[in-house]
Design a protein around this motif. Sequence first.
Motif, short mmCIF file in Angstrom:
data_model
loop_
_atom_site.label_atom_id
_atom_site.label_comp_id
_atom_site.label_asym_id
_atom_site.label_seq_id
_atom_site.Cartn_x
_atom_site.Cartn_y
_atom_site.Cartn_z
N GLU A 247 -9.09 12.09 2.74
CA GLU A 247 -9.63 10.75 3.18
C GLU A 247 -9.54 8.93 2.72
OE1 GLU A 247 -10.30 10.98 7.25
OE2 GLU A 247 -8.77 12.83 7.66
N ASP A 248 -10.66 9.72 1.41
CA ASP A 248 -11.64 8.34 0.88
C ASP A 248 -10.50 7.99 -0.67
OD1 ASP A 248 -13.43 8.62 3.72
OD2 ASP A 248 -13.89 10.26 2.05
N GLN A 249 -10.94 9.17 -1.70
CA GLN A 249 -11.01 8.64 -2.70
C GLN A 249 -8.91 8.62 -3.59
OE1 GLN A 249 -13.24 8.56 -4.59
NE2 GLN A 249 -14.51 9.23 -2.61
N THR A 250 -8.64 6.74 -4.14
CA THR A 250 -7.92 6.69 -4.74
C THR A 250 -7.27 7.61 -5.34
OG1 THR A 250 -8.78 5.18 -5.50
CG2 THR A 250 -8.37 4.05 -3.23
N ASP A 251 -6.20 7.64 -5.68
CA ASP A 251 -5.59 7.97 -6.59
C ASP A 251 -4.52 7.55 -7.73
OD1 ASP A 251 -3.35 7.98 -6.03
OD2 ASP A 251 -4.05 10.23 -4.39
N THR A 252 -3.86 8.74 -8.50
CA THR A 252 -2.72 7.70 -9.46
C THR A 252 -1.92 6.83 -8.95
OG1 THR A 252 -1.51 9.93 -9.57
CG2 THR A 252 -3.64 9.14 -11.11
N GLN A 253 -2.32 6.83 -7.78
CA GLN A 253 -0.78 6.10 -6.72
C GLN A 253 -0.79 4.83 -6.78
OE1 GLN A 253 1.06 7.73 -3.30
NE2 GLN A 253 1.76 9.87 -3.27
N LEU A 254 -2.33 5.10 -6.57
CA LEU A 254 -2.93 3.36 -6.65
C LEU A 254 -2.31 2.75 -7.93
CD1 LEU A 254 -3.97 1.19 -4.48
CD2 LEU A 254 -6.04 1.94 -5.14
N SER B 21 1.08 -1.54 0.04
CA SER B 21 -0.13 0.02 0.12
C SER B 21 0.84 0.78 0.29
CB SER B 21 -0.98 -0.40 1.15
OG SER B 21 -0.04 -0.08 2.44
N THR B 22 0.36 2.19 -0.45
CA THR B 22 1.19 3.49 -0.17
C THR B 22 1.29 3.87 0.53
OG1 THR B 22 -0.97 4.63 -1.14
CG2 THR B 22 0.19 3.34 -2.93
N SER B 23 1.84 5.73 0.67
CA SER B 23 1.59 6.05 2.52
C SER B 23 2.04 7.82 1.42
CB SER B 23 2.84 6.17 3.42
OG SER B 23 3.08 4.26 3.81
#
Length: 346
Positions: free
Chosen positions: A251-258, A242-244
């Motif tokens: 706090e809720d939406q995932t982004d391009t890091q994922l 998982s990213t940090s």
Amino acid sequence: MGDVTVVGAGVFGLATAWACARRGAKVRVIDRTGIAAGCSGGVVGMLSPHAPERWNETKEFQFQSLIAAESMWREVEDTSGLLTGYDRVGRLQPIDTERALELARERAVNADEHWQGKALWRVIAAKDAEDWCPKSETGLVIHETLSARVHPRKACLALAEAIRRKGGVVEVGDAQTLEGKVIWATGVAGLRELSAHFGKTVGNGVKGQAAVLGLDARGVPITSAGDVLVVPHADGTVAVGSTSEREFSSEDQTDTQLDDLIARACDVFPMLASAPIVERWAGVRPRAKSRAPMLGVHPLNGDQYIANGGFKIGFGMAPKVGEVMADLVLEGIDTIPERFRPEASL
């Protein structure tokens, strides 16, 4: 034995409540948003040790917790009638450089010394790891047998049900009436409260992101390759995390890091590229200033207690955290490592 009220139904709060209930305490757990509503409701569930070098009381604590995990989770399953997804499947780590190979062999010697014959750390040929093996530039991988995996959400639900079957109460609501001995396990909210009171950073929230892929690889070892974690679960899915992020807008939406993380996981295990994405997850994990769990007497309420700061190692530390907190709260026995005390972050 008396009453115990635990505020917070994440893994630290539930594990502490379970340890107290097992000893006969009348336990109440209350959380304003629900069981595992925070980062304990994640999807990765990787339980792995730090490298077995420069041994200290923190690493010994973690080792004892990982060894105790199997008996704890099996008892929770037997008591609750629910599955936790726990299995000590071990871990594979690719060795990509000669320096990494040198370190891996040194750590094998250290593991032989400190792991008491209860787990192994070995360098093996990647071809000997059967079909499920990360790509390795040297053709060698670390295989250690201490690591395990658990399904975070299922494990927390099983803990809650086990507490109920021991006569405890687990409920959703505001902690307005607190009876008996009180333990605060409120994660990021609790760390922010302490930071505001002391006027400095005592701890904060770190955003993590992960994904669940629809690939059945149950029973094989988990993998860590750099910062990429790949965890095959017992339900026929694979978690990637998982990213940090210390600075984030949501706090809720995932982004391009994922997206980048999933791509790197597919590079480690090419078979993941064709697997559908079942779920994308994001959450904020409680990180104390010391980076270690924060356990002991509450800094603001001297007659109450705190169990916080699980960050990335909460589930791995939970079995031992529950026991030392029960020792302290119920028996007055304090075996908490110095680095884990609240003072280490103040």
